[in-house]
Design a protein around this motif. Structure first.
Motif, mmCIF file in Angstrom:
data_model
loop_
_atom_site.group_PDB
_atom_site.id
_atom_site.type_symbol
_atom_site.label_atom_id
_atom_site.label_comp_id
_atom_site.label_asym_id
_atom_site.label_seq_id
_atom_site.Cartn_x
_atom_site.Cartn_y
_atom_site.Cartn_z
ATOM 1 N N ILE A 15 0.840 -1.201 0.000
ATOM 2 C CA ILE A 15 0.000 0.000 0.000
ATOM 3 C C ILE A 15 0.875 1.251 0.000
ATOM 4 O O ILE A 15 0.533 2.253 -0.626
ATOM 5 C CB ILE A 15 -0.991 -0.004 1.177
ATOM 6 N N SER A 25 -4.874 4.043 -6.593
ATOM 7 C CA SER A 25 -5.892 4.300 -5.577
ATOM 8 C C SER A 25 -5.546 3.459 -4.340
ATOM 9 O O SER A 25 -5.953 2.306 -4.236
ATOM 10 C CB SER A 25 -7.277 3.932 -6.110
ATOM 11 N N VAL A 27 -6.538 3.554 -1.232
ATOM 12 C CA VAL A 27 -7.661 3.132 -0.394
ATOM 13 C C VAL A 27 -8.351 1.926 -1.023
ATOM 14 O O VAL A 27 -8.656 0.939 -0.334
ATOM 15 C CB VAL A 27 -8.651 4.291 -0.152
ATOM 16 N N GLN A 28 -8.583 1.975 -2.314
ATOM 17 C CA GLN A 28 -9.190 0.833 -3.000
ATOM 18 C C GLN A 28 -8.264 -0.391 -2.904
ATOM 19 O O GLN A 28 -8.723 -1.498 -2.669
ATOM 20 C CB GLN A 28 -9.464 1.163 -4.459
ATOM 21 N N GLY A 29 -6.967 -0.175 -3.078
ATOM 22 C CA GLY A 29 -6.009 -1.267 -2.968
ATOM 23 C C GLY A 29 -6.016 -1.870 -1.580
ATOM 24 O O GLY A 29 -5.968 -3.101 -1.422
ATOM 25 N N GLU A 31 -8.505 -1.869 0.555
ATOM 26 C CA GLU A 31 -9.756 -2.613 0.735
ATOM 27 C C GLU A 31 -9.670 -3.987 0.082
ATOM 28 O O GLU A 31 -10.101 -4.992 0.659
ATOM 29 C CB GLU A 31 -10.945 -1.837 0.174
ATOM 30 N N GLU A 32 -9.108 -4.052 -1.111
ATOM 31 C CA GLU A 32 -8.966 -5.337 -1.797
ATOM 32 C C GLU A 32 -8.067 -6.286 -1.005
ATOM 33 O O GLU A 32 -8.367 -7.467 -0.879
ATOM 34 C CB GLU A 32 -8.410 -5.115 -3.203
ATOM 35 N N ARG A 35 -10.017 -7.501 2.163
ATOM 36 C CA ARG A 35 -11.080 -8.461 1.817
ATOM 37 C C ARG A 35 -10.509 -9.817 1.398
ATOM 38 O O ARG A 35 -11.099 -10.843 1.693
ATOM 39 C CB ARG A 35 -11.981 -7.893 0.733
ATOM 40 N N GLU A 53 -19.005 -4.660 7.102
ATOM 41 C CA GLU A 53 -18.548 -3.482 6.360
ATOM 42 C C GLU A 53 -17.849 -2.489 7.276
ATOM 43 O O GLU A 53 -16.856 -1.875 6.890
ATOM 44 C CB GLU A 53 -19.707 -2.839 5.599
ATOM 45 N N ALA A 57 -13.981 -1.450 6.804
ATOM 46 C CA ALA A 57 -13.646 -0.027 6.686
ATOM 47 C C ALA A 57 -12.598 0.377 7.724
ATOM 48 O O ALA A 57 -11.641 1.090 7.403
ATOM 49 C CB ALA A 57 -14.909 0.828 6.833
ATOM 50 N N VAL A 60 -9.232 -1.064 6.708
ATOM 51 C CA VAL A 60 -8.677 -0.340 5.561
ATOM 52 C C VAL A 60 -8.016 0.952 6.028
ATOM 53 O O VAL A 60 -6.888 1.272 5.634
ATOM 54 C CB VAL A 60 -9.765 -0.059 4.501
#
Length: 106
Positions: A15, A25, A27-29, A31-32, A35, A53, A57, A60
């Motif tokens: 990250i 991105s 934040v998107q990375g 989250e992936e 998950r 969720e 969150a 993340v």
């Protein structure tokens, strides 16, 4: 070092690379990454999907903050924050599983 600690150190590094990339991105990375690491045990979190969720969150945000600190610490010649997979546990009962596959392992 447990599997969870190895995951966390690698995730922070990955990250931090995304944070440095203006086209990425982070934040998107993050989250992936979270998950993918978390298991079906999250289905048992109180509050159902909404609880899961919230858990994701929070994890993340923690990962992005630790990654950002990693960059800053390197630039200032400081050490990284101590990390533990315990931080990724949700109330110590549900959440990501350790290398032993038991909830709440630290």
């Amino acid at each position: 070092m447990s599997e969870g600690d190895t995951f966390l150190h690698k995730a922070i590094y990955d990250i931090s690379l995304l944070i440095r990339d203006p086209n990425a991105s982070p934040v998107q990375g993050a989250e992936e990454v979270i998950r993918r690491f978390c298991t079906k045990e999250l289905r048992g979190v109180e509050g159902g999907v909404e609880g899961v969720e919230d858990y994701v969150a929070n994890a993340v945000v923690d990962l992005v903050l630790m990654s950002t600190w990693s960059i800053a610490a390197t630039q200032m010649g400081l050490g990284n924050l101590p990390v533990s997979t315990w931080l990724l546990q949700s109330s110590g009962e549900q959440g990501c599983m350790s290398e032993k596959g038991q909830k709440g392992d630290r």
